[in-house]
Structure formats: structure tokens, C-alpha cells
Design an enzyme around this catalytic site. Structure first.
Site, PDB file in Angstrom:
ATOM      1  N   ASN A 128      46.189 -36.863  46.394  1.00 36.68           N
ATOM      2  CA  ASN A 128      47.326 -35.937  46.448  1.00 36.68           C
ATOM      3  C   ASN A 128      48.360 -36.342  47.495  1.00 36.68           C
ATOM      4  O   ASN A 128      49.566 -36.283  47.264  1.00 36.68           O
ATOM      5  CB  ASN A 128      46.834 -34.517  46.790  1.00 36.68           C
ATOM      6  N   PHE A 156      44.878 -24.228  52.880  1.00 37.34           N
ATOM      7  CA  PHE A 156      44.637 -24.913  51.613  1.00 37.34           C
ATOM      8  C   PHE A 156      45.617 -26.069  51.450  1.00 37.34           C
ATOM      9  O   PHE A 156      46.769 -25.966  51.876  1.00 37.34           O
ATOM     10  CB  PHE A 156      44.782 -23.918  50.452  1.00 37.34           C
ATOM     11  N   GLU A 157      45.160 -27.112  50.782  1.00 40.74           N
ATOM     12  CA  GLU A 157      45.997 -28.303  50.640  1.00 40.74           C
ATOM     13  C   GLU A 157      47.283 -28.019  49.866  1.00 40.74           C
ATOM     14  O   GLU A 157      48.255 -28.760  49.967  1.00 40.74           O
ATOM     15  CB  GLU A 157      45.236 -29.423  49.947  1.00 40.74           C
ATOM     16  N   THR A 158      47.275 -26.951  49.082  1.00 40.91           N
ATOM     17  CA  THR A 158      48.466 -26.582  48.331  1.00 40.91           C
ATOM     18  C   THR A 158      49.595 -26.095  49.240  1.00 40.91           C
ATOM     19  O   THR A 158      50.746 -26.042  48.815  1.00 40.91           O
ATOM     20  CB  THR A 158      48.116 -25.455  47.352  1.00 40.91           C
ATOM     21  N   GLY A 196      43.008 -33.739  46.891  1.00 40.02           N
ATOM     22  CA  GLY A 196      43.212 -33.979  48.318  1.00 40.02           C
ATOM     23  C   GLY A 196      41.943 -34.352  49.054  1.00 40.02           C
ATOM     24  O   GLY A 196      41.956 -34.465  50.284  1.00 40.02           O
TER      25      GLY A 196
END
Lengths: 313, 255
Positions: free
Chosen positions: A99, B52-54, B132
Site C-alpha cells: 500500500n 488504521f492504515e486507511t 499495508g
């Protein structure tokens, strides 16, 4: 513009296309369904963590090449099902990144950098193994190398990963609000949608509401793209369904389960497309098929941003 | 569900939650790691921060998110951002960031595979991919890994190497250019495994009540030191009650 016109003008066969959203959230579904209706072929998808839009496009045969970090729908499909099948059957050519690596590649493209260094993933197979064939490298939009290892000039003896930047032909994303002049406001998380949009040659944004420009300009800190960055915007209420759109609706557990079951066999998947994609002429058509009672179940609490107490089992 | 006895999933969430300290900055992935992060904050480390990776930073988590892209990670947060901001936190040198990850395969040095089984170019099984995970395993202060304890998952050699653990053991992680990080513990359905400080080889640190060392070695595809093991502390009624009634009342992840 209508979704039909936007896709016809900006998404060509063979295009490199960046998909916005993240797994079960804000996937540009109305635009993806339109791309399928227009039977686009040989798309080259670039994304980080995608879910439903990717799976539907792959299942409908629109995608031949993919650079990706993750294809999953959480507990509804831990690995996206049509993605999984297509990769195992060799029906799409796939090259894996992480990502962070994919987001850096979009950022580099947005900033006009030819490549960008990273240290995430040193020694792993993400760095050592290329999913694309050497014959494909350097052809069309495929970068000459997946990545290149180099000595860090500032820290002799250490290695860095040089990642090729991305400038996709088109980025498609779904937002909550677009102004009459194209200003975009995304609520909740932006993921890497903005890096994707800034790196792309063309940008199509679908949205829940088209609002007066003054409404967005009254609180500009909340806006994330200026109108001149947007080539087409399309009104598409519930345009991320069955994924979530913060403040408007939750992901749709009922529909995602129905989809996951359908995706397991070719016959059921074709039936799904025949019901939920091909015959749909408009947003009203799609929403009518879902029904008001059903949509009420996933409607978000405006403060929480999701549907409180939604049965997600 | 037995009111007093913890299920395997509950033992995993509680065992991992006990490893989180106050002030830790916790990067949570999808699945059990979501339970563990939430249970840690509600019981053991109220001052820990979950992100969170978001890009959802410190949400209130009134409802359990099912994925890192769940709108519940965006609700009542300290701030809502995106992937770049989240990764800048994971790697921030002044923060003790702990990443909770899952995988399909693990080797004796805690390296992970979440990409394919079989040959990458012609896989037997395709998994979602790194997402991620590789980044968190590269950049975080430390990682805690959740695994189903099976011989085909605890392997001598990964089918694909997605996320870095201790690489080849010893100092190899640092020699490769990683400045910090590495797996702290592996939490499975049989117990908790840690890594020797010098060799960085995995050893059995804890077994859940009723588990024997023979059961663990039989489910492990590489040689495992079981000489330093003890039995995990049985979860208290309070721990179980919070996990069942406050963290996951809908039984979304708890079975």
C-alpha cells in the site's frame, strides 16, 4: 455529465485506470458498472487496496493487467473472489506492491517525479519477484522495471528501492459532494484518492450530491480537489453501493454476501451481471431494484457516519 | 459459549491485548487484530491509541470495525486522513508503534506470506496480498502476528515472502537496512510464541490451558524450542465479559 458520456470520453480500451476507495469503502461502483456496460477491454488497473469495483471489473472481463497491493472485502470475501480466480487462471497479469509503495508511486506521479525511493519491503519478494514478463516490460504503459535497487547516495552501504511513478490515463473516484463547478469534497477518509487524482491525466468523480459552489466555498478547508482538476463529474446517489460512503450509507452486508455467493461460479456471476449491471439504465433504476426499505437499513447516522446497529453478521 | 471458559478466539484476543502497553500506538489490521486492539484499550491500556492504515486516527470504536476500510474507523476520531499520513505515523521514530497483523504462512523468524500458495507466477491459491502489512512490518516499532497454528502455515520456507520479520535471524534485519521493528510475538490458537533475543528464532512462550508442548510441535513445520513455556493466565470473568459484551456483542469475529 452522465456516467455514460464520462466513461465514453475518458475511459478507452487499454487505458491505465486508477480506482479510488478502499476495500469496502467508497469504491466508484456506478462508474465501474458503466465501464462494464460499455464493455471496455484490456484495462490496466493500478490501485492499492481495492475491493468491489476491482472484483466486478475483473469478473466482467474488462481487466488484463493489474498493479495492486490488496484485493479483499473483509469478512465478506477475505480475498476478492473473481480477482482470486482470474489470478490463479492466469487471466490477468498481476504485479504486487505494498500500500505504501503504491501510494508513493501515485504521489511521485502527482509531483512530476520520475521515481521515488522507499525502504519498506527490503529483501522481501515484493522487491525480488516481478509478476510481469520481461517481454512486457517497457511496452506501452508498463514501466521498464518493477523497481530498481540502488545504493543510498546519502548513506553509503545501504540500499533503497526506487519505485517508478504512476500517471494513469484516468482516475475514477466517488465523493460525497461536488460543486456545480467541480470542486470536490470527500468526507471520512480520503485513502489515496487525492494522490491518484492528482497523478492522473483525466479524473472522473461520481458523487452523492451536486451542490451549489457557494456551499463548498463557505468552508473551503473541507474541500480536497479544485474543479479544474476534474474532467467530468457525475451525479450518482448510492454510487458506491454496495461499499460504504461515510455519512451517507454503510456497506451493504446483505448485498455483499449475495455478491460473494454469486462470484463463486461463472453462471451465478453472469446472472449477477444480468441483474445488477447490464440492464441498469440509471441510478433510479439501480436504487429501484434495491428498494427503499433495503436502502433504509444501510442509511448512515449523520453524526456517526455509519448505520448504527446494522446487522453485519 | 461456556460462560466461564474462554474460546480460542477469545484467548487470542486477550493474549495479544495483554501485550499492549499504555501509551502504545497500535496499528490494527482486519479480523482478530481488530478485537485485540479494542480489548487492549478497554482493559489493559486505556491510554493506548488505535489507528488504521486507511487514515482513521484514534476512533471511538463504539462498534467493532470489520475491516480497516470500515466507516467505523472514521467515526469520532482525533483526525481523518489518508494512507500517507497513516504510514508516516507507523514509521515515526518518536512513537512506539505496534502493528497487529495476520498472515497465511510464517517461518521461524517471523517472516510472513499473505500473497500466494504455490508458485507466484502460477499460484495454487491467491490471498489478498500485502496491503499495508509489509509496510507495517517494515516501519513499526514492533509487530504482533496472529496465526492459525497448523503445520502448513508454520513452514520452513514461505511460498512467498510478503512482510519482513527477523529475515534470516541474528542481526540480519538491521544489516538489510531496517532501522527498527521486528516481530515481538506470534499469537495462535494454541498459545503465544516469542523470539530469542540473540538468534531471533521463534520459541513457545505460553500455552493456553489444556494445550501441551507436543500439540504445539505437531502443528509446527520447523524445529521449535518449547523448553521455556508456561501456561497462559486464565482470563478473568471481567476480561471475558468486556470482550463479549462491549467489544463484540454481535459476535462478528468471536464465534
Amino acid at each position: 455529465m452522465t456516467a455514460e458520456d464520462a466513461v465514453a470520453e475518458f475511459v478507452k480500451d487499454g487505458a491505465q485506470i486508477a480506482l479510488g476507495g478502499f476495500t469496502v469503502n467508497r469504491n466508484p461502483m456506478a462508474l465501474a458498472r458503466e465501464i462494464i456496460r460499455q464493455a471496455r477491454k484490456e484495462l490496466y488497473v493500478v490501485c492499492h487496496s481495492q475491493g468491489q469495483a476491482l472484483d466486478l471489473l475483473i469478473g466482467a472481463g474488462c481487466v488484463s493487467r493489474l498493479e495492486i497491493a490488496y484485493g479483499g472485502l473483509g469478512r465478506f470475501a477475505p480475498t476478492c473472489i473473481r480477482f482470486r480466480k482470474a489470478v490463479c487462471q492466469g487471466a490477468v497479469s498481476v504485479s504486487d506492491y505494498s500500500n505504501y509503495q503504491m501510494t508513493l508511486r501515485f504521489l511521485a506521479g502527482a509531483l512530476g517525479l520520475p521515481f521515488i525511493p522507499a525502504t519498506s519491503g527490503l529483501k522481501t519478494d515484493l522487491v525480488r519477484i516481478d509478476g510481469f514478463s520481461s517481454e512486457d516490460r517497457g511496452r506501452g504503459r508498463v514501466p521498464l522495471h518493477k523497481l530498481v535497487m540502488r545504493d543510498d547516495p546519502f548513506n553509503p552501504g545501504r540500499e533503497v528501492i526506487l519505485l517508478p511513478s504512476l500517471n494513469p490515463d484516468v482516475a475514477i473516484l466517488h465523493a460525497q459532494y461536488v460543486g456545480e463547478e467541480g470542486t470536490v469534497r470527500i468526507k471520512g477518509l480520503t485513502f489515496a484518492d487525492l494522490e491518484q487524482a492528482r497523478s492522473a491525466l483525466h479524473v472522473i468523480v461520481s458523487c452523492e450530491e451536486i451542490v451549489p459552489e457557494e456551499f463548498l466555498r463557505a468552508d473551503p478547508d473541507q474541500n480536497c480537489l479544485a474543479g479544474f482538476m476534474v474532467d467530468a463529474f457525475v451525479l450518482a446517489p448510492f454510487g458506491a453501493h454496495p461499499t460504504a460512503c461515510f455519512g451517507f450509507y454503510d456497506y451493504d452486508p446483505f448485498h455483499l454476501k449475495l455478491y460473494s455467493t454469486a462470484a463463486e461460479t461463472d453462471e451465478a456471476f453472469t446472472q449477477y451481471l444480468n441483474k445488477w449491471v447490464y440492464p441498469i439504465a440509471s441510478s433510479e433504476d439501480y436504487l429501484g431494484k434495491l428498494g427503499d426499505d433495503h436502502l433504509a437499513r444501510i442509511k448512515a447516522d449523520p453524526i456517526l457516519g455509519y448505520a448504527r446497529g446494522l446487522d453485519r453478521r | 459459549m461456556d460462560a466461564k471458559t474462554a474460546s480460542t478466539t477469545e484467548m487470542m484476543a486477550i493474549s495479544a491485548g495483554r501485550l499492549i502497553g499504555d501509551g502504545d500506538i497500535v496499528f490494527a489490521g482486519t479480523g482478530i487484530s481488530m478485537l485485540a486492539a479494542t480489548v487492549a484499550k478497554k482493559i489493559y491500556a486505556p491510554e493506548a491509541v488505535i489507528f488504521f492504515e486507511t487514515g482513521g486516527i484514534d476512533p471511538s470504536l463504539e462498534e467493532l470495525p470489520l475491516a480497516v476500510g470500515d466507516p467505523r474507523v472514521m467515526s469520532n476520531t482525533a483526525m481523518n486522513a489518508g494512507l500517507l499520513e497513516a504510514f508516516s505515523i507507523v514509521g515515526c521514530r518518536k512513537l512506539k508503534t505496534i502493528a497487529l497483523l495476520g498472515a497465511a504462512q510464517i517461518d521461524m523468524y517471523g517472516n510472513l506470506n499473505s500473497t500466494v500458495l504455490g508458485n507466484y507466477h502460477n499460484p495454487k491459491v491467491r490471498f489478498p496480498g500485502s496491503g499495508g502489512a509489509c509496510d507495517a512490518a517494515s516501519l513499526a516499532w514492533g509487530t504482533i502476528v496472529f496465526m492459525q497454528h497448523e503445520k502448513r502455515r508454520f513452514v520452513e520456507r514461505l511460498d512467498y515472502f510478503t512482510s519482513p520479520g527477523w529475515l534470516d535471524g541474528g542481526q540480519s534485519r538491521y544489516a538489510a537496512g531496517y532501522e527498527r521493528g521486528g516481530p515481538i510475538a506470534v499469537v495462535t490458537d494454541l498459545g503465544v510464541l516469542k523470539f530469542h533475543a540473540d538468534t531471533r528464532k521463534m520459541y513457545l512462550a505460553e500455552m493456553y490451558p489444556g494445550v501441551t508442548p507436543a500439540m504445539v510441535t505437531a502443528a509446527t513445520g520447523f524445529e521449535l524450542d518449547v523448553s521455556k513455556t508456561s501456561v497462559s493466565k486464565t482470563p478473568s470473568e471481567n476480561e471475558l465479559s468486556i470482550l463479549r459484551n462491549e467489544v463484540d456483542p454481535q459476535r462478528l469475529i468471536l464465534k
